[in-house]
Design an enzyme around this catalytic site. Sequence first.
Site, PDB file in Angstrom:
ATOM      1  N   ASN A 633     -55.764  19.552  23.169  1.00  0.00           N
ATOM      2  CA  ASN A 633     -56.739  18.987  24.094  1.00  0.00           C
ATOM      3  C   ASN A 633     -56.423  19.093  25.585  1.00  0.00           C
ATOM      4  OD1 ASN A 633     -58.514  17.799  22.021  1.00  0.00           O
ATOM      5  ND2 ASN A 633     -56.715  16.548  21.588  1.00  0.00           N
ATOM      6  N   TYR A 634     -55.186  19.330  25.947  1.00  0.00           N
ATOM      7  CA  TYR A 634     -54.838  19.226  27.367  1.00  0.00           C
ATOM      8  C   TYR A 634     -54.266  20.481  28.005  1.00  0.00           C
ATOM      9  CZ  TYR A 634     -55.748  14.265  27.170  1.00  0.00           C
ATOM     10  OH  TYR A 634     -56.358  13.049  27.040  1.00  0.00           O
ATOM     11  N   LEU A 635     -53.740  21.364  27.196  1.00  0.00           N
ATOM     12  CA  LEU A 635     -53.060  22.512  27.784  1.00  0.00           C
ATOM     13  C   LEU A 635     -53.978  23.726  27.787  1.00  0.00           C
ATOM     14  CD1 LEU A 635     -49.623  21.945  26.054  1.00  0.00           C
ATOM     15  CD2 LEU A 635     -50.304  21.356  28.388  1.00  0.00           C
TER      16      LEU A 635
END
Length: 675
Positions: A633-635
């Site tokens: 979800n974030y990288l």
Amino acid sequence: MALKLQQNGYTMKDNQLKKSSTVLNKRPLGEVKSSSHSSFKKPKIGDGSLPITGKQVSVKAEKEADDYDHVPISERLKKPISSGNKSLATKQKATKVVSSSFKKSSKNKKQVKKSMYSKSSKMLPSSGEGQKWTTLVHNGVIFPPPYKPHGVKMLYKGKPVDLTPEQEEVATMYAVMLDTDYMNKATFKENFMNDWRKILGKNHVIQKLEDCNFTPIYEWHQREKEKKKQMSSEEKKALREEKLKQEEKYMWVSLDGVKEKVGNFRVEPPGLFRGRGEHPKMGKLKKRIRPSDITINIGKNAPIPECPIAGESWKEIRHDNTVTWLAFWNDPINPKEFKYVFLAASSSLKGQSDKEKYEKARLLKDYIQGIRTAYTKDFTNKDITRRQIAVATYLIDKLALRAGNEKDDDEADTVGCCTLKVENVEPVPPNILKFDFLGKDSIRYQNEVEVELPVFRAIQQFRTGKQGGDDLFDKLDTSKLNAHLKELMPGLTAKVFRTYNASITLDDMLNRETKGGDLAEKVVVYQHANKEVAIICNHQRTVSKSHSAQMSRLNEKIDELKGMLDEFKTDLARAKKGKPPLKGADGKPKKNLNPEALERKIAQTTAKIEKMERDKETKEDLKTVALGTSKINYLDPRITVAWCKRHEVPIEKIFNKSLLAKFTWAMDVEPSYRF
DNA sequence: GAGTCGGACTCAGAAAATTAATA
DNA sequence: ATATTAATTTTCTGAGTCCGACT
């Protein structure tokens, strides 16, 4: 839960310095945009599993098709792996090793060029005001099978009780949870009993939960589980295939003529609500969802899915192309809320918005310095609201806190930045803040951070005259905060900082810490960076209940190997003198090895021991850290893909099958890509 | 025009299922 | 080779964020 969050004051500062230097070195937009297009291509539906009407022919048009044309063909077709400035040996290894997906994706580009963009980009899904698709065909959702009564009788005050199938069904839901921690939760039991009582009826024999004995049902369930486990692998396989056959038609949709996977086409089965943390509603009965609860969203010209339960029908049919959901029903636990059926993460629709998310986070790079300067100035603003906004933004930026929306009383009591309570942040002079609160999913956030003095003073001042349970930021909520952020950068909201900080940390660490080494070492560098991000984002997992057993077994193995090593060493010494080896621990004689062979054994064993020691360390290190969440979800996946290309790491070493599918849009990024 | 609420989407860890490693 | 067991992947569904319309 004994997560010792490092204070990342130092690390963060370091990162921030790095960041500012990245800002100076902006890429031309063209390069940024060059990546995604080919990968949005999906195979056309060819297997006839969906009823495609004549009108459903692909009119798929791509956003940014124009931008793509700015990129020189030479750039676009550049083979990702072949820029060979490595030594022959490594290069040869690399070509063999480097992933097939890279090659595939660069091949795709050509096809895409030819086949995909024939239509004008005016019609694109997201360019038309809020429009997400033009044609949508699917088969609706699949329901769990009806309840099959087992007839096993529970006991009430020691006596067997007759239950109707409906009553038995709910009793079984509870019985099955007898060995969980929910049995220690009064709320769970009470909520369960209240809902069960409704089904038992007022004058039922069963009146009090304490007099119930569910063990017969529990044991029946355990036996069933065991039976299932004992099935031969053929039986299991047959069962799987049967299930797959039934589900096949629900798994796929045709969106703008392209076959896409559905995420959750199974309607949630009835059960007892399992909230996270101290949820006031835990144990409540989640009733069975029927077709008449479900609203279907589908293309105007597509056939309406047949209702899979005879004699029943859908609640409503909609044709709303401004949304992406295929179906929804009201959450039985909280009827104001909805449960949606969406496409899978691998779909181009999701890919598109995923990419947009990362582009927005990258845009923040260009603004971050200004934003930091601005909020730093406002730490001492005489307007208290401004001051609170400044400090909140600082915490969101520095500590990657979530925004923190207001919550209802019928939800677990958790907080984010805007909802922090006085008791959650303790100022420790001269300038340390001690955080301790339950965040999303009731995961505890504990951290001690050194902050700038003005922040420290502001926090002290926000706390004065308040009780522990009062809001720290009493002049603030997420809408005010986000409204302010929007003035600083178009589209900026609180969550963008999390994405930004996660991705820039990865990019930065990968580029600082990758120094040659073999494949395994590079993978370790990646995992290290990944772990850093997971810690920043506070992504935790509960330590597996077999963890300590696993650790001690590792230790045993290491000891055993060490014992072997010693033996080899003595044998070697003896062999050099022409003596035969000593007998093994079991008393049996050993093969008489020559010194060279023993040397090899020693080297092997030493290496094995070292590897195990390292594995042990990482295992202990990661026992409470969840790496997956940030990866998913974030990288920004382009950071990973580009790094893999630059360092000849096969992408499969980092992304598993689902991640590869989810990130197809990122696969053809330039090796030089930086976040 | 601030606050509330419905709505739609992303993000979250646990549990189940599958696969790989090891005895 | 086969049975355990550990590791990894997938599924599940709950818990957030944020927007915009309404009051």
